[in-house]
Design an enzyme around this catalytic site. Structure first.
Site, PDB file in Angstrom:
ATOM      1  N   GLY A 222      18.944  -1.802 152.465  1.00  0.00           N
ATOM      2  CA  GLY A 222      18.733  -0.408 152.066  1.00  0.00           C
ATOM      3  C   GLY A 222      17.877   0.343 153.066  1.00  0.00           C
ATOM      4  O   GLY A 222      18.097   1.539 153.317  1.00  0.00           O
ATOM      5  N   ASP A 223      16.914  -0.348 153.661  1.00  0.00           N
ATOM      6  CA  ASP A 223      16.066   0.284 154.673  1.00  0.00           C
ATOM      7  C   ASP A 223      16.870   0.638 155.917  1.00  0.00           C
ATOM      8  O   ASP A 223      16.607   1.647 156.576  1.00  0.00           O
ATOM      9  CB  ASP A 223      14.910  -0.651 155.050  1.00  0.00           C
ATOM     10  CG  ASP A 223      14.104  -1.085 153.839  1.00  0.00           C
ATOM     11  OD1 ASP A 223      13.946  -0.274 152.917  1.00  0.00           O
ATOM     12  OD2 ASP A 223      13.645  -2.246 153.811  1.00  0.00           O
TER      13      ASP A 223
END
Length: 309
Positions: free
Chosen positions: A251-252
């Site tokens: 997600g980062d």
């Protein structure tokens, strides 16, 4: 310059083993300490892509020094605020049977004085940056409306703000209308207060948030891909499958990719395609907050984008 904010960073202790069995002795095959926390991961990926990155947040103790030393070694401009408590460690166990188990420490207790020192640093740092990424959980002692306050400061300084958090920190944060948020499906369900059963439901829920003033909502759906919702419409992207070694930090990588795309002026189609390829390449690497640059370029041509009604 892109500024990343990490209010509860961590040293990620990544272990590999054949399998993890509760209640028994588990022999670890390999162990690695990695500077982590969502905003730290975003900055790491930005530096991999040779983007100038400034990072701020709260660090304490030996684990805090470990993170700061690493970030300096990769060329990030570090503006961390020191706290009395020890920065947390998280354990990620990657088992050969495909399961990933995370054990997340709560982090240090942050005093009001320490928080206000951080806010002053943030107010100065933001003046040197074009875009701000605010990511991750909030350390103990910090009010859950902190992101609302930080985004308000960003908006007052005419900076683009991206928010990637969960729970009440996310609920309060969207009240200040960040430019973009990146919830996963469960986090989006928390915001809207009901279960989302399919892509159409997810798109409708994201549209509601756009109508409240958020320009872009990007929903990560794991193996189902990414959904981008904005006034331009709804796009669904799915990258080709890869052998996942570590999904922590995927997600980062999406957030980092979008931060770069926004500053480069890419359209929704190109931004989503790039983010999907970046996330897939992140899953194919062992270390969290790292992407396989060559694989990312290879996957970019294979990402499928579908326009949804």
């Amino acid at each position: 310059m892109i500024l990343t904010v990490t209010l509860n960073p961590a040293v990620d202790k990544t272990y590999t083993t054949d399998s993890l069995i509760l209640g028994q002795v588990n022999r670890i095959a390999t162990a690695q300490n990695i500077a982590g926390g969502k905003g730290v991961n975003v900055a790491k990926i930005l530096r991999q892509c040779e983007y100038p990155a400034m990072t701020c947040g709260l660090l304490g103790g030996y684990t805090g020094l470990f993170i700061e030393d690493y970030m300096k070694s990769i060329g990030a401009d570090c503006r961390f605020t020191k706290v009395a408590g020890e920065t947390r460690s998280n354990i990620n166990v990657l088992a050969g049977d495909g399961y990933v188990t995370e054990l997340l420490e709560p982090g240090p207790e942050v005093s009001d004085e320490e928080l206000e020192l951080f806010v002053k640093v943030y107010e100065e740092a933001i003046k040197e940056c074009e875009l701000v990424v605010l990511s991750g959980s909030v350390a103990r002692g910090i009010r859950t409306d902190i992101y609302k306050r930080l985004i308000k400061i960003g908006n007052e300084n005419k900076k683009i703000c991206i928010l990637d958090t969960s729970g009440e920190a996310l609920r309060f944060g969207i009240e200040s209308c960040p430019y973009m948020i990146k919830p996963n499906q469960k986090e989006l369900e928390y915001l809207v207060g009901h279960k989302l059963t399919d892509i159409e439901d997810i798109a409708d829920a994201a549209r509601e948030l756009c109508e409240e003033g958020i320009a872009k909502v990007v929903v990560s759906m794991g193996g189902k891909g990414l959904l981008s919702v904005s006034k331009e419409g709804v796009l669904w992207a799915k990258a080709p499958s890869v052998k996942a070694l570590n999904t922590v930090g995927c997600g980062d990588s999406v957030v980092a990719s979008y931060a770069m795309s926004i500053l480069e002026g890419e359209d929704d189609f190109s931004s989503l395609k790039r983010a999907a390829a970046t996330a897939a390449s992140s899953a194919a690497t062992f270390q969290s907050g790292e992407i396989a640059l060559g694989l990312s370029k290879e996957l970019l041509a294979k990402v499928q984008i579908e326009k949804k009604d």
